[in-house]
Scaffold this active site. Sequence first.
Site, PDB file in Angstrom:
ATOM      1  CG  PHE A 116       2.175  10.568   7.538  1.00 41.70           C
ATOM      2  CD1 PHE A 116       1.258  11.378   7.389  1.00 41.70           C
ATOM      3  CD2 PHE A 116       2.823  10.161   6.495  1.00 41.70           C
ATOM      4  CE1 PHE A 116       1.031  12.003   6.207  1.00 41.70           C
ATOM      5  CE2 PHE A 116       2.776  10.835   5.115  1.00 41.70           C
ATOM      6  CZ  PHE A 116       1.678  11.873   5.103  1.00 41.70           C
ATOM      7  CE  LYS A 117       0.334  10.134   3.290  1.00 43.25           C
ATOM      8  NZ  LYS A 117       0.426   9.719   1.797  1.00 43.25           N
ATOM      9  CG  ASP A 118      -1.028   3.329   9.304  1.00 44.38           C
ATOM     10  OD1 ASP A 118      -1.661   2.687   8.400  1.00 44.38           O
ATOM     11  OD2 ASP A 118       0.083   2.906   9.626  1.00 44.38           O
ATOM     12  CG  LEU A 121      -5.834   6.721   5.438  1.00 44.79           C
ATOM     13  CD1 LEU A 121      -4.770   6.433   4.539  1.00 44.79           C
ATOM     14  CD2 LEU A 121      -7.258   6.907   4.562  1.00 44.79           C
ATOM     15  CB  THR A 157      -2.395   7.510   0.525  1.00 44.86           C
ATOM     16  OG1 THR A 157      -1.777   8.714   1.109  1.00 44.86           O
ATOM     17  CG2 THR A 157      -3.710   7.343   0.447  1.00 44.86           C
TER      18      THR A 157
END
Length: 524
Positions: A116-118, A121, A157
């Site tokens: 989900f960090k994509d 980021l 992350t």
Amino acid sequence: MQYLSTRGGDQRLSFEEVVLRGLAPNGGLYIPETIPELPADWQTRWANLSFPELSYEIVSLFVPPTAEAGGIPPQDLRAIIDKSYGTFRSEAVTPLTRVSEHEYCLELWHGPTFAFKDVALQLLGNLFEYFLSRRNRAEGKQDAHRITVVGATSGDTGSAAIAGLRSKANIQIFILHPRGRVSPIQEAQMTTVLDDNVHNLAVEGTFDDCQDIVKTLFGDAEFNAKHHLGAINSINWARIVSQIVYYFAGYFALRRQAPDVGAADAQFVVPTGNFGDILAGYYAKRLGLPMRPLAVATNANDILQRFWATGRYEKEGGGEVHATLSPAMDIMVSSNFERLLWYLAHDTSDAPSEAEKVRDAGLQVVAWMESLRATGRMQVSDAQLALARRDFVAERVSNEETRATILRYYRPDGARASYLIDPHTAVAFEAANRLTRAGAYPQVVLSTAHPAKFSEAVVSSIASASDEAAATDFFNTHVLPKEMHGLLERERRATPVQEASAGDSKLARLVARTKEIIEQQGSS
């Protein structure tokens, strides 16, 4: 739209400044000075927008439309967003899957690193590049403005930040991960990226140690000024604003799939450690997105669950972090919780003016953070706890329950179709099941990672349905994405971070060693 620090002060910054700075000089986190209003017709006008279109509508609420105001012209913002989400494998970016009659899964892991960090980021990397390029063009120099991005990761992350920043001009990125406390796939995703501007640091310690190092570096005015530090952790406001979008996307997808569901009937259930993912849901709620109280799902590192039970935010057992099957949540102190605390202080203040409420909230947060630093605990008032309970509920899930939940959703049992989930998503599904025992209502579980990122936990959980060899073969054949085949055998590069010398505190020694590495590698 300007931004202020959760720890008070007169400083007000633009969107551009808070993105590039990350953390306030006084140690606070930046928040918007006001919560913007949604358009009156948002429920109809936004209902069928694509994810990039929806992202533009929401992000632009927080970003002024001119460079002079530290914002981004609309055509540029649209281009940045389109570029960011053009890297995702799903056209929906965050598709919603119906798992059972009342259970839905918002899959947030269709980006480059399967996490989900994509979502945040990819956008943050492009924002960094855009702002630096704009500043350099204004001065007529190619590299007058540079940043050194420093981030801590409990797993996802780091790889997502590296994917968003690798080989970008005028950016060096240093990612600190706790050695041996991230999954093999996560470690490989980070350390096999050999671009010249990417530096992985393997810290002898926990994620909280990594996070403390990063916060200390940002608090060192001289070091920060020399290296122009930039933040990619969810302390960076851009991370939060980009994640607000998928709550709206999930809401609209649910209304399309289940048109009979009432506007405010659904509950978002979020596995969380650092409180950034669920904080974005809180902002969505404050903006006006209708929903039941957000559900905080934690593992054995349950400081958040205990807060909602007692009103005390308190380190337990000497502050030791428990290693669990859901390592991205193995966090003792949740950085983003400070943003929620500011609102609890502000919204319960009886000060006669808004300016005084803002001032009092900053002073209260400073007092709370000092108490946490000095004693390992802090406590809110009864009124503040009641306010927190209005918007959130919380559940704690054990390793054993995590394994059982992975197995329960993997095996068809007559009531559910088989659906393989990673251990973090399993924590959320188990929490969701508990919350609906008194009565069924729609729940949207946020799935934060592809199950392949946690192969050992997933394989060992489903092995009891057959045997480990069969489970491993199934995993390798049907689950492991082609992008991950051979990943564990690739060349790696990481620098160990051990205590540099005797004396001082452990943190001081780890910080000293980290500074040495940044000085050496950042200028090479």
